[in-house]
Design a protein around this motif. Structure first.
Motif, PDB file in Angstrom:
ATOM      1  N   GLU A   1      -0.494  -6.343   3.822  1.00  0.00           N
ATOM      2  CA  GLU A   1      -0.194  -4.922   4.016  1.00  0.00           C
ATOM      3  C   GLU A   1       0.503  -4.329   2.786  1.00  0.00           C
ATOM      4  O   GLU A   1       1.393  -4.939   2.209  1.00  0.00           O
ATOM      5  CB  GLU A   1       0.708  -4.747   5.257  1.00  0.00           C
ATOM      6  CG  GLU A   1       0.953  -3.299   5.635  1.00  0.00           C
ATOM      7  CD  GLU A   1      -0.338  -2.547   5.906  1.00  0.00           C
ATOM      8  OE1 GLU A   1      -0.749  -1.750   5.032  1.00  0.00           O
ATOM      9  OE2 GLU A   1      -0.936  -2.782   6.976  1.00  0.00           O
ATOM     10  N   THR A   2       0.072  -3.153   2.396  1.00  0.00           N
ATOM     11  CA  THR A   2       0.680  -2.482   1.249  1.00  0.00           C
ATOM     12  C   THR A   2       1.233  -1.103   1.601  1.00  0.00           C
ATOM     13  O   THR A   2       1.917  -0.489   0.781  1.00  0.00           O
ATOM     14  CB  THR A   2      -0.355  -2.303   0.115  1.00  0.00           C
ATOM     15  OG1 THR A   2      -1.472  -1.555   0.607  1.00  0.00           O
ATOM     16  CG2 THR A   2      -0.839  -3.657  -0.394  1.00  0.00           C
ATOM     17  N   ASN A   3       0.959  -0.624   2.815  1.00  0.00           N
ATOM     18  CA  ASN A   3       1.358   0.720   3.220  1.00  0.00           C
ATOM     19  C   ASN A   3       2.575   0.653   4.135  1.00  0.00           C
ATOM     20  O   ASN A   3       2.474   0.189   5.271  1.00  0.00           O
ATOM     21  CB  ASN A   3       0.193   1.406   3.936  1.00  0.00           C
ATOM     22  CG  ASN A   3       0.484   2.859   4.268  1.00  0.00           C
ATOM     23  OD1 ASN A   3       1.632   3.319   4.186  1.00  0.00           O
ATOM     24  ND2 ASN A   3      -0.544   3.590   4.637  1.00  0.00           N
TER      25      ASN A   3
ATOM     26  N   SER B   1       4.023   2.856   5.821  1.00  0.00           N
ATOM     27  CA  SER B   1       3.908   3.682   7.031  1.00  0.00           C
ATOM     28  C   SER B   1       3.192   2.945   8.152  1.00  0.00           C
ATOM     29  O   SER B   1       3.249   3.371   9.304  1.00  0.00           O
ATOM     30  CB  SER B   1       3.176   4.987   6.712  1.00  0.00           C
ATOM     31  OG  SER B   1       1.812   4.756   6.409  1.00  0.00           O
ATOM     32  N   LYS B   2       2.540   1.841   7.837  1.00  0.00           N
ATOM     33  CA  LYS B   2       1.835   1.054   8.852  1.00  0.00           C
ATOM     34  C   LYS B   2       2.679  -0.104   9.388  1.00  0.00           C
ATOM     35  O   LYS B   2       2.188  -0.906  10.172  1.00  0.00           O
ATOM     36  CB  LYS B   2       0.523   0.525   8.277  1.00  0.00           C
ATOM     37  CG  LYS B   2      -0.493   1.621   7.968  1.00  0.00           C
ATOM     38  CD  LYS B   2      -1.817   1.036   7.500  1.00  0.00           C
ATOM     39  CE  LYS B   2      -2.847   2.135   7.250  1.00  0.00           C
ATOM     40  NZ  LYS B   2      -4.141   1.579   6.789  1.00  0.00           N
TER      41      LYS B   2
ATOM     42  N   ASP C   1      10.124  -0.910   2.568  1.00  0.00           N
ATOM     43  CA  ASP C   1      10.019  -1.323   1.163  1.00  0.00           C
ATOM     44  C   ASP C   1      11.254  -2.107   0.728  1.00  0.00           C
ATOM     45  O   ASP C   1      12.342  -1.944   1.300  1.00  0.00           O
ATOM     46  CB  ASP C   1       9.859  -0.100   0.260  1.00  0.00           C
ATOM     47  CG  ASP C   1       8.442   0.444   0.272  1.00  0.00           C
ATOM     48  OD1 ASP C   1       7.496  -0.358   0.193  1.00  0.00           O
ATOM     49  OD2 ASP C   1       8.282   1.678   0.359  1.00  0.00           O
TER      50      ASP C   1
END
Length: 348
Positions: free
Chosen positions: A147-149, A151-152, A184
């Motif tokens: 995962e890189t987002n 918001s997810k 993050d």
């Protein structure tokens, strides 16, 4: 000072409302490129992990024949009855010259007192009412390594805290995954440490000890955070103890911004070469007999002997001494030319 006391009271209240909980130290068993949950039988897996727990940890660990309590002769966790394995990705500092260095770890302070770790992480088992302990062969995964987002990712389950105190014993902030915590990884020279929190699902389908994605057999209940988990959905009706990992990454020596990448990228990444949204944790159950169920039923507390459940808390010298050699040998310490991805890592 008043803010700090209020934060301690808030966390103490949020956990005390659920009854007593186990909170204990697990030192590093090994730092290795293996993953018997996602990549069984494979060495030099896609990314590096730090592993803690029972020393029967291996690249396969087939649940049909790998009995962790029977095969392990020691554990790097402080409870002698816990031969489970727990693992996470590894945080690295990225220098502006393109080299990488593994971020060191320290034990955790907090409202319930200091835990002594040699690397590794702290583990919590937080009950909420009557809970059913995990069964032999149970395993699960929290988070998504790809995962890189941000918001997810639910901040109430996976988060990072900028720890502005130079001492892990001086508590910073409030309850885990609340307030200014972020998905993050913080990138601020004011951070002396970065506390990483991973909270696992607390609801089980009552049938499957695992699932193809290592997630579908479990679910998060209502609410979020370190509260023992809320009400379970009808699809996953069995309430489990809430497992939480806490890791203290000591970034003090990397606070000089002149060392940071000049392209605006984060100076801190996990071993997948991805930031905080990719944080994840793996769990393979391995408590002896019914000791965990008894610990939950008898309200065993923190990192102490609990005669009612037959739990014995060992001293740091004992659990720190429980280690195993790498099964995928490579350099993981000092400055590296590149992250351990694909080819073996080499010194810079």
């Amino acid at each position: 000072m008043w803010t700090s006391f209020a934060a301690l009271a808030l966390f103490a209240h949020s956990t005390a409302a659920q009854g007593n909980m186990l909170r204990f130290a697990c030192s590093q068993l090994v730092v290795d490129r293996v993953d018997p949950l996602v990549n069984p039988g494979m060495i030099y897996t896609p990314h590096l992990h730090q592993i803690v727990g029972g020393n029967s940890f291996s690249i396969t660990m087939d649940p049909t024949n790998h009995d962790l309590p029977a095969k392990s002769t020691c554990t790097s966790c402080s409870f002698k009855e816990d031969l489970s394995n727990y693992w996470t990705a590894v945080m690295f500092f990225k220098h502006k010259n393109g080299t990488y260095k593994r971020v060191p770890q320290v034990g955790n302070g907090g409202p319930q007192g200091k835990l002594v770790n040699k690397g590794g992480l702290d583990v919590y088992y937080i009950p909420s009412g009557k809970v059913t302990a995990f069964k032999k062969g149970f395993r699960m995964l929290a988070g998504n390594a790809a995962e890189t987002n941000p918001s997810k990712v639910a901040k109430g389950n996976i988060c990072h805290r900028c720890w502005t105190s130079p001492n892990e014993d001086q508590f910073v902030g409030s309850a885990p995954c609340t307030g200014t915590d972020t998905v993050d990884i913080p990138a601020d020279p004011k951070c002396k440490m970065i506390r990483q929190t991973i909270i696992f699902p607390t609801c089980w389908d009552g049938k499957n000890l695992d699932s193809p994605d290592h997630k579908s057999h479990v679910a998060y209940g209502q609410g979020s955070g370190a509260n023992g988990g809320g009400a379970c959905p009808s699809t996953h009706p069995v309430k489990l103890p809430q497992i939480m990992y806490e890791l203290m990454w000591n970034v003090t020596t990397f606070a000089d911004k002149s060392l940071w990448p000049t392209d605006g990228s984060s100076p801190f990444v996990y071993s997948m070469n991805v930031g905080g949204p990719a944080a994840h944790g793996d769990y393979v159950f391995g408590w002896k007999d019914n000791s965990l169920q008894l610990a939950m039923d008898k309200n065993c507390n923190l990192n102490r002997d609990c005669p009612a459940a037959g739990l014995h808390a060992s001293q740091p010298a004992e659990y720190n001494a429980c280690t195993v050699p790498q099964q995928a040998p490579e350099e993981v310490d000092g400055w590296l030319k590149a992250l351990p991805l694909g080819d073996k890592a080499v010194k810079a």
